[in-house]
Motif scaffolding. Structure first.
Motif, short mmCIF file in Angstrom:
data_model
loop_
_atom_site.label_atom_id
_atom_site.label_comp_id
_atom_site.label_asym_id
_atom_site.label_seq_id
_atom_site.Cartn_x
_atom_site.Cartn_y
_atom_site.Cartn_z
N PRO A 33 9.95 -1.84 -10.37
CA PRO A 33 9.50 -1.62 -8.98
C PRO A 33 10.40 -0.65 -8.24
O PRO A 33 11.55 -0.42 -8.62
N ILE A 34 9.87 -0.07 -7.19
CA ILE A 34 10.68 0.76 -6.31
C ILE A 34 11.44 -0.14 -5.34
O ILE A 34 11.17 -1.35 -5.27
N TYR A 92 12.02 7.41 -6.04
CA TYR A 92 11.21 8.52 -5.52
C TYR A 92 10.26 9.06 -6.59
O TYR A 92 9.08 9.29 -6.32
N ARG A 93 10.75 9.25 -7.80
CA ARG A 93 9.88 9.79 -8.86
C ARG A 93 8.77 8.81 -9.22
O ARG A 93 7.64 9.22 -9.49
N ARG A 94 9.09 7.53 -9.25
CA ARG A 94 8.05 6.53 -9.54
C ARG A 94 6.96 6.55 -8.48
O ARG A 94 5.76 6.48 -8.78
N LEU A 95 7.38 6.64 -7.21
CA LEU A 95 6.40 6.68 -6.13
C LEU A 95 5.55 7.94 -6.21
O LEU A 95 4.32 7.89 -6.04
N LEU A 121 0.84 -1.19 0.00
CA LEU A 121 0.00 0.00 0.00
C LEU A 121 0.88 1.24 0.00
O LEU A 121 1.92 1.28 0.66
N LEU A 122 0.48 2.26 -0.74
CA LEU A 122 1.27 3.49 -0.78
C LEU A 122 1.42 4.09 0.61
O LEU A 122 2.47 4.66 0.94
N ASP A 123 0.39 3.96 1.43
CA ASP A 123 0.44 4.56 2.76
C ASP A 123 1.35 3.79 3.71
O ASP A 123 1.59 4.25 4.83
N GLU A 124 1.83 2.63 3.29
CA GLU A 124 2.78 1.88 4.12
C GLU A 124 4.23 2.33 3.89
O GLU A 124 5.13 1.89 4.59
N ILE A 125 4.44 3.22 2.93
CA ILE A 125 5.80 3.61 2.53
C ILE A 125 6.06 5.05 2.95
O ILE A 125 5.27 5.95 2.63
N ASP A 152 -3.69 2.30 -5.55
CA ASP A 152 -3.51 2.31 -4.09
C ASP A 152 -2.25 1.54 -3.67
O ASP A 152 -1.77 1.72 -2.56
N ARG A 153 -1.78 0.67 -4.55
CA ARG A 153 -0.64 -0.19 -4.22
C ARG A 153 0.44 -0.01 -5.28
O ARG A 153 0.19 0.47 -6.39
N ILE A 154 1.65 -0.42 -4.91
CA ILE A 154 2.78 -0.30 -5.83
C ILE A 154 3.70 -1.50 -5.65
O ILE A 154 3.84 -2.04 -4.54
N LYS A 155 4.30 -1.93 -6.75
CA LYS A 155 5.24 -3.05 -6.71
C LYS A 155 6.56 -2.57 -6.11
O LYS A 155 7.05 -1.48 -6.43
N ALA A 156 7.13 -3.37 -5.23
CA ALA A 156 8.36 -2.99 -4.54
C ALA A 156 9.22 -4.21 -4.28
O ALA A 156 8.74 -5.35 -4.26
#
Length: 359
Positions: free
Chosen positions: A118-119, A137-140, A82-86, A156-160
């Motif tokens: 992924p980030i 950072y730019r990808r996020l 989740l984006l809010d977890e980062i 809402d989510r992103i690969k990491a």
């Protein structure tokens, strides 16, 4: 004389009985399992009520879990976070400026084709946001902007990929290495992150930080980075457009700072408040032009200036010259003839006689 006993050859049945008795009385080959391990395994089997098949499956599960953790630590497992977890600002970023046009272009590419790369994140145990951003950072930021625009859950989510920063040489080194590969940093950005890393205790000082963060850079390049680190240390709070400093101008500015020009430079920047990068560069150049050139420091190398002294020509052809230097006088004996050792010894004794005479 004792009577000899006659020997009889045993029958085949007797030999077979002897071999069977030998096998029963002789232990078999030693087990490859250590006795303590065998006892522990037997004890565990007694207290584990599960059947052997269940115990074997649990052992496989443990082995697979260990392999998964190892793969995750080496960045071989993709996470869906989740984006809010980062926490994007878990580190002070080395990249100072993000071009708005480039960010818009990246945002459009992600909306069309998805996130191709992924980030990288690192764990932050006990924090409200359990993952810190290492690179990307730019990808996020682009995915965050897409989430704010669409609000339909797609972004809402992103690969990491989870990384162990210490295994990569520390968080600062890992971040710098990623940006050096993907988008070259300016000398000022390099110097700035070296100073910040030292201030946060990652390195004992900025010099050591430059060596550790840029280990493959040449000696000349690291010297330039240190010069820009000095600019950040002494004028970083005053400069508005430092990332646009050209290499030549930055090196001149750093030398002026080493020569004690910090006060007039800060005064000029405070009084005029430049409104553009060109304005700031012109102000710095004008200020440096008006500063008096400092006296040369003989410790920095180069041949010091010498003051000519008396000179005499002897009838024998020798030329005697005296030269004043910072630490005393030098007397040189030359000319077309070359003095031998005996003559030089005699001259030294005559000088000693003159210097020993009372005033």
């Amino acid at each position: 004389m004792a009577k000899r006993r006659s020997l009889e050859v045993p029958s085949s049945d007797a030999l077979q009985r002897m071999e069977e008795e030998f096998r029963r009385e002789t232990p078999g080959p030693r087990s490859a399992v250590a006795p303590i391990a065998q006892i522990a395994a037997e004890t565990a089997a007694i207290h584990d009520p599960r059947p052997p098949e269940a115990r074997a499956e649990a052992a496989r599960d443990r082995a697979e879990a260990a392999a998964f953790r190892d793969a995750q630590g080496r960045g071989l497992v993709m996470l869906d976070l989740l984006l809010d977890e980062i926490e994007p600002d878990a580190l002070v970023r080395d990249r100072m400026v993000i071009d708005a046009a480039e960010l818009d272009e990246l945002q459009l590419a992600i909306s069309r084709n998805g996130l191709r790369l992924p980030i990288e994140v690192f764990p932050r145990p006990g924090e409200s946001r359990p993952w810190g951003l290492l690179s990307g950072y730019r990808r996020l930021m682009a995915v965050r902007a897409l989430r704010d625009i669409n609000r339909d859950g797609r972004y809402d989510r992103i690969k990491a990929v989870a990384r162990d920063p210490q295994a990569m040489g520390g968080t600062f080194a890992a971040m710098v290495e990623e940006n050096e590969i993907r988008a070259a940093l300016s000398h000022y950005e390099r110097g700035r992150i070296a100073v910040i890393a030292a201030q946060q205790g990652a390195f004992p000082n900025a010099e050591a930080a430059v060596d550790a963060l840029f280990p493959v850079a040449s000696k000349a390049k690291r010297s330039k980075i240190r010069s820009f680190a000095l600019i950040f240390e002494e004028l970083g709070d005053m400069l508005k457009f430092p990332e646009t400093l050209r290499e030549k101008d930055g090196l001149r500015l750093a030398q002026a700072l080493r020569d004690g020009a910090e006060a007039p430079l800060r005064e000029a920047l405070a009084d005029h408040a430049p409104i553009s990068a060109d304005d700031e560069a012109a102000l710095i150049a004008t200020t440096l032009d008006t500063l008096a050139a400092p006296a040369p420091d003989p410790r920095k190398g180069g041949r010091p200036k010498r003051t000519p002294g008396p000179r005499a020509v002897a009838s024998s052809g020798f030329i005697i010259e005296a030269q004043e230097e910072p630490d005393g006088w030098v007397i040189r004996l030359g000319g077309p003839r070359r003095a031998d050792r005996a003559l030089v010894d005699e001259l030294v004794r005559q000088l000693q006689y003159l210097l020993d005479k009372p005033d």
